[in-house]
Design a protein around this motif. Structure first.
Motif, PDB file in Angstrom:
ATOM      1  N   PRO A   1      -0.261  -2.813 -10.232  1.00 23.12           N
ATOM      2  CA  PRO A   1       0.580  -1.774 -10.241  1.00 23.12           C
ATOM      3  C   PRO A   1       0.411  -0.428 -11.138  1.00 23.12           C
ATOM      4  CG  PRO A   1       1.703  -3.680  -9.819  1.00 23.12           C
ATOM      5  CD  PRO A   1       0.081  -4.090 -10.272  1.00 23.12           C
TER       6      PRO A   1
ATOM      7  N   GLU B   1       0.374  -6.715  -6.336  1.00 14.84           N
ATOM      8  CA  GLU B   1       1.412  -7.283  -7.153  1.00 14.84           C
ATOM      9  C   GLU B   1       1.282  -8.849  -7.703  1.00 14.84           C
ATOM     10  OE1 GLU B   1       5.515  -7.251  -5.910  1.00 14.84           O
ATOM     11  OE2 GLU B   1       5.469  -5.206  -5.217  1.00 14.84           O
TER      12      GLU B   1
ATOM     13  N   LEU C   1       7.230   0.370  -7.502  1.00 15.83           N
ATOM     14  CA  LEU C   1       6.147   0.582  -8.065  1.00 15.83           C
ATOM     15  C   LEU C   1       6.266   0.855  -9.559  1.00 15.83           C
ATOM     16  CD1 LEU C   1       2.828   0.373  -7.738  1.00 15.83           C
ATOM     17  CD2 LEU C   1       2.811   2.524  -6.869  1.00 15.83           C
TER      18      LEU C   1
ATOM     19  N   ALA D   1      -2.523   1.509  -9.988  1.00 17.89           N
ATOM     20  CA  ALA D   1      -1.877   2.111  -8.906  1.00 17.89           C
ATOM     21  C   ALA D   1      -1.190   3.483  -8.796  1.00 17.89           C
ATOM     22  CB  ALA D   1      -1.117   1.295  -7.935  1.00 17.89           C
TER      23      ALA D   1
ATOM     24  N   SER E   1       0.785  -1.261  -0.154  1.00 19.23           N
ATOM     25  CA  SER E   1      -0.061  -0.158  -0.067  1.00 19.23           C
ATOM     26  C   SER E   1       0.776   1.217   0.134  1.00 19.23           C
ATOM     27  CB  SER E   1      -0.974  -0.105   1.115  1.00 19.23           C
ATOM     28  OG  SER E   1      -0.172   0.046   2.380  1.00 19.23           O
TER      29      SER E   1
ATOM     30  N   VAL F   1      -1.831  -2.030  -3.341  1.00 21.40           N
ATOM     31  CA  VAL F   1      -1.409  -2.592  -4.605  1.00 21.40           C
ATOM     32  C   VAL F   1      -1.353  -3.989  -4.610  1.00 21.40           C
ATOM     33  CG1 VAL F   1       0.802  -2.571  -6.037  1.00 21.40           C
ATOM     34  CG2 VAL F   1       0.378  -0.284  -4.520  1.00 21.40           C
TER      35      VAL F   1
END
Length: 202
Positions: free
Chosen positions: A71, A44, A113, A74, A23, A42
């Motif tokens: 991602p 992944e 990220l 995000a 996060s 997030v």
């Protein structure tokens, strides 16, 4: 620019080359006031986490997976938030300065990220950052804070910053607390200004 982007991340470990970002929160701080905030969970594709990290941030990975976004999404959400709150500054050619507590850690995971989203680190962000952990240590060395207030928990207690137990070690909870810490530190340094000016005049 007196406007800072205070960020915090919750992660699956301490190594952004290996561990997942779970996060990310961002708070817009300007002259002691918060003008916007966002928290992004997030997802992944392949999670890499440690038991110790999950013990600290108390993230339930099953519940997390129901709300988290990819991602790329995000990162796009973060960039939309920055574009909204820094429209004038960016139009004037300024860059956004990131602040945080041990902010190098969070910037490392923000770069992760970007990497897993297949993107470059946004040019909107300055390479200059403000780290409240470094500020605390400096003020302690200068005699303006006790040694017990160098760590974040000690600083929160000493400066009267309250954070709900369930929000501690959540990205948004810690980002808000760090923004409050930044405000208190500015006030702390500003308060002896008259005394310092008088000493220099003498």
């Amino acid at each position: 620019m007196t406007k800072l982007l205070v960020i915090d991340t919750e992660t699956g470990g301490v190594d952004p080359d290996r561990h997942s970002i779970l996060s990310l929160a961002a708070v817009v701080w300007e002259d002691g006031e918060i003008h916007g905030e966002v928290e992004i969970l997030v997802a992944e594709r392949d999670l890499v986490v440690t038991a110790r990290a999950l013990e600290i941030n108390r993230i339930d990975l099953v519940a997390h997976s129901r709300q988290a976004i990819a991602p790329r999404e995000a990162l796009a959400l973060l960039q939309e938030f920055v574009a909204k709150h820094y429209r004038q500054e960016l139009a004037a050619g300024e860059q956004v300065v990131i602040a945080g507590h041990n902010v190098g850690f969070d910037v490392g995971f923000l770069k992760r990220l970007c990497r897993i989203a297949g993107a470059e680190f946004p040019s909107a962000f300055s390479h200059r950052v403000l780290d409240t952990a470094s500020v605390l240590r400096f003020l302690s060395l200068a005699g303006l804070l006790p040694a017990a207030a160098v760590a974040s928990s000690g600083a929160f207690d000493y400066l009267g910053i309250s954070i709900q137990a369930e929000k501690r070690h959540s990205a948004l909870g810690d980002a808000r607390a760090t923004a409050d810490l930044l405000t208190r530190l500015v006030e702390l340094v500003a308060s002896p200004r008259d005394r310092l000016q008088t000493n220099f005049a003498a």
